[in-house]
Design a protein around this motif. Structure first.
Motif, PDB file in Angstrom:
ATOM      1  N   ARG A  56     -13.648  -9.924  15.270  1.00 53.74           N
ATOM      2  CA  ARG A  56     -12.097  -8.796  15.640  1.00 53.74           C
ATOM      3  C   ARG A  56     -11.582  -9.698  15.948  1.00 53.74           C
ATOM      4  O   ARG A  56     -10.196  -9.646  16.443  1.00 53.74           O
ATOM      5  CB  ARG A  56     -12.534  -7.277  15.459  1.00 53.74           C
ATOM      6  CG  ARG A  56     -13.579  -6.560  15.301  1.00 53.74           C
ATOM      7  CD  ARG A  56     -12.964  -5.899  14.038  1.00 53.74           C
ATOM      8  NE  ARG A  56     -14.027  -5.111  13.465  1.00 53.74           N
ATOM      9  CZ  ARG A  56     -13.957  -4.260  12.317  1.00 53.74           C
ATOM     10  NH1 ARG A  56     -12.646  -3.891  12.175  1.00 53.74           N
ATOM     11  NH2 ARG A  56     -14.593  -3.614  11.996  1.00 53.74           N
ATOM     12  N   LEU A  78     -11.129  -9.942  10.291  1.00 54.03           N
ATOM     13  CA  LEU A  78     -10.851  -8.750  10.639  1.00 54.03           C
ATOM     14  C   LEU A  78      -9.954  -7.941  11.362  1.00 54.03           C
ATOM     15  O   LEU A  78     -10.483  -7.739  12.094  1.00 54.03           O
ATOM     16  CB  LEU A  78     -11.838  -7.972   8.929  1.00 54.03           C
ATOM     17  CG  LEU A  78     -10.991  -6.686   8.792  1.00 54.03           C
ATOM     18  CD1 LEU A  78     -10.781  -6.536   8.021  1.00 54.03           C
ATOM     19  CD2 LEU A  78     -11.624  -5.451   8.995  1.00 54.03           C
ATOM     20  N   ASN A  79      -9.146  -8.259  12.028  1.00 59.27           N
ATOM     21  CA  ASN A  79      -7.843  -7.117  12.501  1.00 59.27           C
ATOM     22  C   ASN A  79      -6.814  -6.465  11.987  1.00 59.27           C
ATOM     23  O   ASN A  79      -6.021  -7.374  12.071  1.00 59.27           O
ATOM     24  CB  ASN A  79      -7.434  -8.795  13.624  1.00 59.27           C
ATOM     25  CG  ASN A  79      -6.897  -7.749  14.524  1.00 59.27           C
ATOM     26  OD1 ASN A  79      -6.725  -6.923  14.703  1.00 59.27           O
ATOM     27  ND2 ASN A  79      -6.232  -9.005  15.859  1.00 59.27           N
ATOM     28  N   ARG A  80      -7.148  -5.706  11.392  1.00 60.02           N
ATOM     29  CA  ARG A  80      -6.821  -4.400  11.219  1.00 60.02           C
ATOM     30  C   ARG A  80      -6.123  -3.241  12.363  1.00 60.02           C
ATOM     31  O   ARG A  80      -6.998  -2.029  11.834  1.00 60.02           O
ATOM     32  CB  ARG A  80      -6.497  -3.925   9.902  1.00 60.02           C
ATOM     33  CG  ARG A  80      -6.420  -5.267   8.443  1.00 60.02           C
ATOM     34  CD  ARG A  80      -7.381  -5.041   7.385  1.00 60.02           C
ATOM     35  NE  ARG A  80      -5.851  -4.121   7.176  1.00 60.02           N
ATOM     36  CZ  ARG A  80      -5.957  -3.198   5.757  1.00 60.02           C
ATOM     37  NH1 ARG A  80      -6.673  -3.503   4.813  1.00 60.02           N
ATOM     38  NH2 ARG A  80      -4.945  -2.647   4.659  1.00 60.02           N
ATOM     39  N   ASN A  83      -1.208   1.375  12.703  1.00 63.38           N
ATOM     40  CA  ASN A  83       0.022   1.611  12.368  1.00 63.38           C
ATOM     41  C   ASN A  83       0.756   2.358  11.070  1.00 63.38           C
ATOM     42  O   ASN A  83      -0.798   2.730  10.280  1.00 63.38           O
ATOM     43  CB  ASN A  83      -0.070  -0.040  13.103  1.00 63.38           C
ATOM     44  CG  ASN A  83      -0.655  -0.763  11.622  1.00 63.38           C
ATOM     45  OD1 ASN A  83      -0.597  -0.879  10.527  1.00 63.38           O
ATOM     46  ND2 ASN A  83      -1.348  -1.400  11.492  1.00 63.38           N
ATOM     47  N   ASN A  86      -0.580   0.354   7.940  1.00 65.45           N
ATOM     48  CA  ASN A  86      -2.157   0.971   7.318  1.00 65.45           C
ATOM     49  C   ASN A  86      -2.384   2.254   7.077  1.00 65.45           C
ATOM     50  O   ASN A  86      -3.145   2.459   6.286  1.00 65.45           O
ATOM     51  CB  ASN A  86      -3.053   0.069   8.135  1.00 65.45           C
ATOM     52  CG  ASN A  86      -3.168  -1.487   8.388  1.00 65.45           C
ATOM     53  OD1 ASN A  86      -3.207  -1.826   7.669  1.00 65.45           O
ATOM     54  ND2 ASN A  86      -3.578  -2.142   9.562  1.00 65.45           N
ATOM     55  N   ARG A  89      -1.173   2.563   3.240  1.00 62.50           N
ATOM     56  CA  ARG A  89      -1.081   2.382   2.216  1.00 62.50           C
ATOM     57  C   ARG A  89      -3.078   2.894   2.313  1.00 62.50           C
ATOM     58  O   ARG A  89      -3.069   2.739   1.334  1.00 62.50           O
ATOM     59  CB  ARG A  89      -2.339   0.702   3.188  1.00 62.50           C
ATOM     60  CG  ARG A  89      -1.518  -0.890   2.903  1.00 62.50           C
ATOM     61  CD  ARG A  89      -2.225  -1.842   4.000  1.00 62.50           C
ATOM     62  NE  ARG A  89      -1.070  -3.088   3.382  1.00 62.50           N
ATOM     63  CZ  ARG A  89      -1.303  -4.302   4.740  1.00 62.50           C
ATOM     64  NH1 ARG A  89      -2.143  -4.061   5.165  1.00 62.50           N
ATOM     65  NH2 ARG A  89      -0.199  -4.607   3.342  1.00 62.50           N
ATOM     66  N   GLU A 100      -9.841   2.556   4.868  1.00 65.62           N
ATOM     67  CA  GLU A 100      -8.435   1.407   4.984  1.00 65.62           C
ATOM     68  C   GLU A 100      -8.475   0.293   5.814  1.00 65.62           C
ATOM     69  O   GLU A 100      -8.441  -1.235   4.839  1.00 65.62           O
ATOM     70  CB  GLU A 100      -7.246   1.673   4.326  1.00 65.62           C
ATOM     71  CG  GLU A 100      -6.056   1.331   4.707  1.00 65.62           C
ATOM     72  CD  GLU A 100      -5.818   0.220   3.637  1.00 65.62           C
ATOM     73  OE1 GLU A 100      -5.661  -1.184   3.649  1.00 65.62           O
ATOM     74  OE2 GLU A 100      -7.000   0.279   2.397  1.00 65.62           O
ATOM     75  N   ARG A 101      -8.794   0.456   6.973  1.00 67.34           N
ATOM     76  CA  ARG A 101      -8.737  -0.131   8.358  1.00 67.34           C
ATOM     77  C   ARG A 101      -9.645  -1.685   8.042  1.00 67.34           C
ATOM     78  O   ARG A 101      -9.624  -2.867   9.164  1.00 67.34           O
ATOM     79  CB  ARG A 101      -8.594   0.031   9.845  1.00 67.34           C
ATOM     80  CG  ARG A 101      -6.898   1.045  10.080  1.00 67.34           C
ATOM     81  CD  ARG A 101      -7.355   1.252  11.055  1.00 67.34           C
ATOM     82  NE  ARG A 101      -7.389   0.662  12.457  1.00 67.34           N
ATOM     83  CZ  ARG A 101      -8.078   0.035  13.154  1.00 67.34           C
ATOM     84  NH1 ARG A 101      -8.925   1.420  13.022  1.00 67.34           N
ATOM     85  NH2 ARG A 101      -9.052  -1.179  14.251  1.00 67.34           N
ATOM     86  N   ASN A 102     -10.890  -0.968   7.787  1.00 69.71           N
ATOM     87  CA  ASN A 102     -11.908  -2.131   6.887  1.00 69.71           C
ATOM     88  C   ASN A 102     -12.160  -2.397   5.343  1.00 69.71           C
ATOM     89  O   ASN A 102     -13.217  -2.776   5.621  1.00 69.71           O
ATOM     90  CB  ASN A 102     -13.493  -1.283   7.746  1.00 69.71           C
ATOM     91  CG  ASN A 102     -13.266  -1.089   9.276  1.00 69.71           C
ATOM     92  OD1 ASN A 102     -13.363  -1.984   9.908  1.00 69.71           O
ATOM     93  ND2 ASN A 102     -13.100  -0.445   9.696  1.00 69.71           N
ATOM     94  N   SER A 104     -11.368  -5.167   3.085  1.00 69.02           N
ATOM     95  CA  SER A 104     -11.211  -6.747   3.088  1.00 69.02           C
ATOM     96  C   SER A 104     -12.221  -7.767   1.569  1.00 69.02           C
ATOM     97  O   SER A 104     -13.223  -7.171   1.648  1.00 69.02           O
ATOM     98  CB  SER A 104     -12.300  -7.512   4.407  1.00 69.02           C
ATOM     99  OG  SER A 104     -12.975  -8.699   3.861  1.00 69.02           O
TER     100      SER A 104
END
Length: 413
Positions: A56, A78-80, A83, A86, A89, A100-102, A104
């Motif tokens: 991260r 990875l840096n999501r 927010n 996201n 999405r 979703e945040r993970n 890639s």
């Protein structure tokens, strides 16, 4: 290839394991990374392990040295964050926000590239966040380690949320998590749960019982090697030590501060509440500053001085899942624990013998005050807690199912 067996143990064939985990498990700063590090260390002593994980932020020098020692570690940036984009999405793709945040593409490509080589016998997926990277056509042994029954945590969170809008959103997320968790379980030949309660929750979700095994959380064995704590040398200090960026932990500490600690101070005016751990949000810090007798220490590298100073450890969480590693650590160190039913959930403990359990503020305050003053009860819980850890929560016994699944050969003493 055969690994060198420890004295008195049967040799077992070394397997080639691809280990997928959300972040470098070093330094191990949270319950999740501590458990991942424990499993990884256990596997590396018996098998060839290749680690793939996210980073991260840039690796620290310490993490780079750790990667060199481990030998086969690859990281993907990875840096999501959490927010609105996201979240949107996640709704578009029909996925839980955490998944979703993970997501890639780089990790997907890296996993596929490594598995195309045909070098791996086992894919060990550490937690539901990484399950999306198991290729559907992987013909080897696929193993999932679930740190929590995720849908149970979200259901509990929704049940306790007071804000109407947040409760509605949390219920929606609970349903998405439940669907996703149910969908990934059949893809694995074996799924490890951390407690019998979690195992049963996964069965109720549709998992096949014969594919579910237990792999409990374990405290560091070094805690048992340290000398016994002393009631007389300790102060009237109540300790909480845990990751304070995790919502169930935040809510548990806030609940104790608002509703329990004032009652404790009526019984024991000299009592102090020491809160240690990284990631405390601003609102928790403000509440602590407004409450007399409270110290917030932030991140602490060595908990030993805190264990020696304190007389009671508290775990007042009212949501979450799995089992609380922080409680196991306190038991292993011999620091008596007062926990909520959720805080003691999933552990093989007997209330009144290994720790005290209280389900409302008055009874929790009474239990804490008792341990601040009752040396006989304090000694009983301190000794019994350590004995329980020695008997049930050491890797050589608790991780035997991992040997049986990964190598097909039970580790027998």
């Amino acid at each position: 290839m055969v690994t060198g067996a420890a004295p008195g143990r049967q040799s077992q064939q070394a397997m080639r394991v691809l280990f997928l985990t959300p972040e470098p498990p070093h330094p191990a700063y949270s319950g999740g990374t501590i458990k991942a590090a424990s499993i990884l260390d256990y596997l590396r002593r018996r098998h060839e392990v290749h680690v793939l994980c996210f980073r991260r932020r840039p690796l620290t020098d310490e993490q780079s040295r750790w990667s060199t020692v481990v030998g086969q570690v690859e990281t993907v940036p990875l840096n999501r964050g959490r927010n609105p984009l996201n979240l949107l999405r996640s709704y578009i793709w029909g996925l839980p926000l955490s998944i979703e945040r993970n997501r890639s593409g780089l990790m997907t490509e890296l996993v596929l590239e490594r598995l195309r080589s045909g070098e791996y016998d086992v894919v060990f997926v550490d937690g539901w966040l990484m399950a999306q990277y198991l290729p559907r056509d992987f013909a080897g042994l696929a193993v999932l380690h679930q740190h929590n029954a995720e849908h149970v945590m979200w259901r509990r969170q929704a049940e306790r949320e007071a804000n109407r809008l947040l409760r509605m959103l949390t219920r929606l997320e609970y349903r998405r998590v439940r669907r996703y968790e149910a969908a990934i379980l059949p893809r694995f030949r074996t799924v490890f749960a951390v407690s019998e309660a979690d195992r049963q929750a996964l069965v109720e979700l549709g998992a096949r019982p014969e594919r579910l095994r237990l792999l409990p959380n374990l405290p560091p064995p070094a805690l048992l090697e340290r000398p016994a704590l002393s009631f007389g040398s300790a102060e009237a200090v109540i300790l909480y030590f845990g990751t304070l960026s995790w919502q169930p932990n935040i809510e548990g500490v806030e609940h104790f501060l608002r509703f329990v600690f004032p009652l404790v101070r009526r019984r024991a005016p000299e009592a102090r509440f020491v809160i240690a751990g990284r990631g405390a949000p601003a609102r928790l810090q403000r509440l602590a500053r407004r409450t007399a007798g409270v110290d917030v220490l932030g991140s602490v590298e060595d908990a030993e001085p805190l264990f020696r100073r304190a007389r009671v450890f508290v775990e007042a969480s009212r949501s979450g899942g799995g089992t609380r590693l922080k409680v196991l650590n306190a038991l292993a160190r011999g620091l008596p624990v007062v926990a909520s039913p959720e805080g003691a959930g999933g552990l093989e403990v007997v209330p009144g013998q290994h720790l005290l359990v209280a389900d409302d503020p008055p009874s929790m305050a009474e239990a804490v005050a008792r341990l601040l003053h009752d040396e006989a009860m304090w000694r009983l819980l301190s000794e019994n807690g350590r004995a329980l850890i020695r008997r049930r929560y050491l890797a050589e016994a608790a991780y035997r199912p991992l040997d049986e699944v990964v190598s097909g050969v039970g580790a027998r003493a």
